[in-house]
Design a protein around this motif. Structure first.
Motif, PDB file in Angstrom:
ATOM      1  N   LEU A   1       0.845  -1.197   0.000  1.00 46.06           N
ATOM      2  CA  LEU A   1       0.000   0.000   0.000  1.00 46.06           C
ATOM      3  C   LEU A   1       0.882   1.249   0.000  1.00 46.06           C
ATOM      4  O   LEU A   1       0.653   2.179  -0.763  1.00 46.06           O
ATOM      5  N   TYR A   2       1.890   1.222   0.834  1.00 49.42           N
ATOM      6  CA  TYR A   2       2.825   2.361   0.899  1.00 49.42           C
ATOM      7  C   TYR A   2       3.449   2.606  -0.478  1.00 49.42           C
ATOM      8  O   TYR A   2       3.615   3.742  -0.907  1.00 49.42           O
ATOM      9  N   ASP A   3       3.758   1.496  -1.190  1.00 49.48           N
ATOM     10  CA  ASP A   3       4.396   1.618  -2.510  1.00 49.48           C
ATOM     11  C   ASP A   3       3.388   1.843  -3.630  1.00 49.48           C
ATOM     12  O   ASP A   3       3.757   1.881  -4.805  1.00 49.48           O
ATOM     13  N   GLY A   4       2.115   1.932  -3.286  1.00 48.17           N
ATOM     14  CA  GLY A   4       1.086   2.228  -4.286  1.00 48.17           C
ATOM     15  C   GLY A   4       0.785   1.082  -5.229  1.00 48.17           C
ATOM     16  O   GLY A   4       0.365   1.313  -6.370  1.00 48.17           O
ATOM     17  N   LYS A   5       0.965  -0.166  -4.761  1.00 47.85           N
ATOM     18  CA  LYS A   5       0.726  -1.327  -5.637  1.00 47.85           C
ATOM     19  C   LYS A   5      -0.719  -1.803  -5.476  1.00 47.85           C
ATOM     20  O   LYS A   5      -1.027  -2.657  -4.624  1.00 47.85           O
ATOM     21  N   ALA A   6      -1.606  -1.231  -6.300  1.00 48.91           N
ATOM     22  CA  ALA A   6      -3.043  -1.479  -6.139  1.00 48.91           C
ATOM     23  C   ALA A   6      -3.409  -2.952  -6.374  1.00 48.91           C
ATOM     24  O   ALA A   6      -4.167  -3.536  -5.586  1.00 48.91           O
ATOM     25  N   ASP A   7      -2.885  -3.556  -7.436  1.00 47.01           N
ATOM     26  CA  ASP A   7      -3.254  -4.952  -7.740  1.00 47.01           C
ATOM     27  C   ASP A   7      -2.857  -5.876  -6.594  1.00 47.01           C
ATOM     28  O   ASP A   7      -3.630  -6.741  -6.167  1.00 47.01           O
ATOM     29  N   GLU A   8      -1.633  -5.664  -6.101  1.00 49.45           N
ATOM     30  CA  GLU A   8      -1.135  -6.517  -5.014  1.00 49.45           C
ATOM     31  C   GLU A   8      -1.995  -6.365  -3.757  1.00 49.45           C
ATOM     32  O   GLU A   8      -2.310  -7.338  -3.076  1.00 49.45           O
ATOM     33  N   VAL A   9      -2.395  -5.122  -3.458  1.00 51.11           N
ATOM     34  CA  VAL A   9      -3.194  -4.896  -2.241  1.00 51.11           C
ATOM     35  C   VAL A   9      -4.581  -5.554  -2.394  1.00 51.11           C
ATOM     36  O   VAL A   9      -5.078  -6.205  -1.473  1.00 51.11           O
ATOM     37  N   GLY A  10      -5.181  -5.419  -3.580  1.00 53.76           N
ATOM     38  CA  GLY A  10      -6.487  -6.042  -3.824  1.00 53.76           C
ATOM     39  C   GLY A  10      -6.406  -7.557  -3.672  1.00 53.76           C
ATOM     40  O   GLY A  10      -7.226  -8.178  -2.981  1.00 53.76           O
ATOM     41  N   THR A  11      -5.374  -8.146  -4.270  1.00 58.73           N
ATOM     42  CA  THR A  11      -5.216  -9.613  -4.215  1.00 58.73           C
ATOM     43  C   THR A  11      -4.947 -10.072  -2.778  1.00 58.73           C
ATOM     44  O   THR A  11      -5.519 -11.057  -2.309  1.00 58.73           O
ATOM     45  N   ALA A  12      -4.075  -9.332  -2.081  1.00 62.23           N
ATOM     46  CA  ALA A  12      -3.733  -9.727  -0.702  1.00 62.23           C
ATOM     47  C   ALA A  12      -4.951  -9.623   0.217  1.00 62.23           C
ATOM     48  O   ALA A  12      -5.113 -10.414   1.140  1.00 62.23           O
ATOM     49  N   THR A  13      -5.815  -8.626  -0.057  1.00 57.52           N
ATOM     50  CA  THR A  13      -7.010  -8.471   0.782  1.00 57.52           C
ATOM     51  C   THR A  13      -7.902  -9.712   0.649  1.00 57.52           C
ATOM     52  O   THR A  13      -8.375 -10.270   1.652  1.00 57.52           O
ATOM     53  N   GLN A  14      -8.083 -10.162  -0.606  1.00 59.37           N
ATOM     54  CA  GLN A  14      -8.903 -11.355  -0.834  1.00 59.37           C
ATOM     55  C   GLN A  14      -8.260 -12.579  -0.184  1.00 59.37           C
ATOM     56  O   GLN A  14      -8.929 -13.397   0.450  1.00 59.37           O
TER      57      GLN A  14
END
Ligand code: B1M
Length: 211
Positions: free
Chosen positions: A12-25
């Protein structure tokens, strides 16, 4: 903290939207609660962003990327949080005041507040005192955030506070004002509850007003 939430905060700090979405799931699939992921993953990450932005170590484009990543996580969590009633703890109506079309700072403030777990009702720009009043009443808002960039239209902030008073709503909402020409002295003069100089301070101020 679990590895997955720690990594989520970094992404999130690095602004990686795809990674954050996937990790949330993935965190949900592993049995973590939506509330835990929100507090320890997304809000934890945005808190770090806020601190470094305030300290001048991060700049507006980086904060916007982090906010986008936070949104990717929130898109997964929002239905679950809404279902459990955990989402709408504090409602904040925000907008740029009447006559003023500047919205970059206001959007940043809204995104940081959302990242801190507040529910944001964004009325956009050129918001009249009447529109603020209507929204506060309709949404049962706890807080109003007004942004101003033009010295010529700053009196609209005072007019909005007066309109809230006339509508009998002033005692039920706190008012934060901000924007480049706004000062703490001006905030006090017009009867606002607080002034915040930047988006990260707006989060701290909202938290302390609601504590
Ligand atoms: Co205009 N503009 N602009 N502008 N514009 C300024 C503000 C100005 C200072 C430029 C100048 O002359 N040097 C000047 C205002 C002078 C004054 O009144 N003192 C000005 C003017 C005069 C105008 C027009 C009148 C120009 C014209 O048409 N003759 C016109 C007005 C239109 C209108 O609103 N009715 C106008 C138009 C525009 C654009 C449309 C071209 C564009 C806005 C695009 C948009 O917002 N979507 C624009 C821009 C981009 C700027 C500047 C260059 C940048 C503003 C900005 O976005 N800054 C600005 C000059 C400058 O600041 N260098 C200027 C970045 C943003 C992140 O900062 O909004 O300050 P800021 O937000 C900060 C803090 O203030 C705080 O948090 C943010 C950071 O964390 N904050 C809050 C903001 N709101 C908060 C609310 C809070 C708490 C904190 O609590 C609720």
């Amino acid at each position: 903290m679990s590895n997955i939430l720690e990594q989520m905060q970094k992404d999130l700090y690095d602004g990686k939207a795809d990674e954050v979405g996937t990790a949330t799931q993935k965190a949900l699939d592993e049995g973590m609660s939506a509330q835990e992921i929100l507090s320890d993953g997304l809000i934890g990450g945005m808190d770090e962003v806020g601190k470094d932005f305030k300290a001048g170590d991060l700049f507006i484009p980086e904060v916007l990327m982090s906010a986008k990543a936070m949104h990717a996580g929130m898109a997964v969590l929002r239905p679950l949080l809404a279902e459990s009633g955990a989402l709408s703890l504090v409602k904040i109506v925000i907008g740029t005041i009447a006559g003023d079309l500047h919205d970059i700072g206001k959007n940043l403030v809204g995104m940081m507040l959302e990242g801190a777990g507040f529910e944001i009702i964004d009325l956009g720009t050129d918001v009249s005192p009447e529109k603020f009043v209507e929204a506060v009443r309709a949404e049962g808002a706890d807080l109003v955030g007004m942004s101003a960039l033009l010295t010529t239209t700053m009196p609209s902030m005072k007019a909005t506070i007066e309109a809230l008073t006339e509508a009998g709503l002033r005692d039920s909402v706190k008012v934060i004002v901000g924007g480049a020409p706004v000062t703490a002295g001006f905030a006090e003069d017009i009867g606002a509850d607080a002034y915040a100089p930047d988006a990260a301070s707006a989060v701290d101020t909202a938290r302390s007003l609601m504590a």
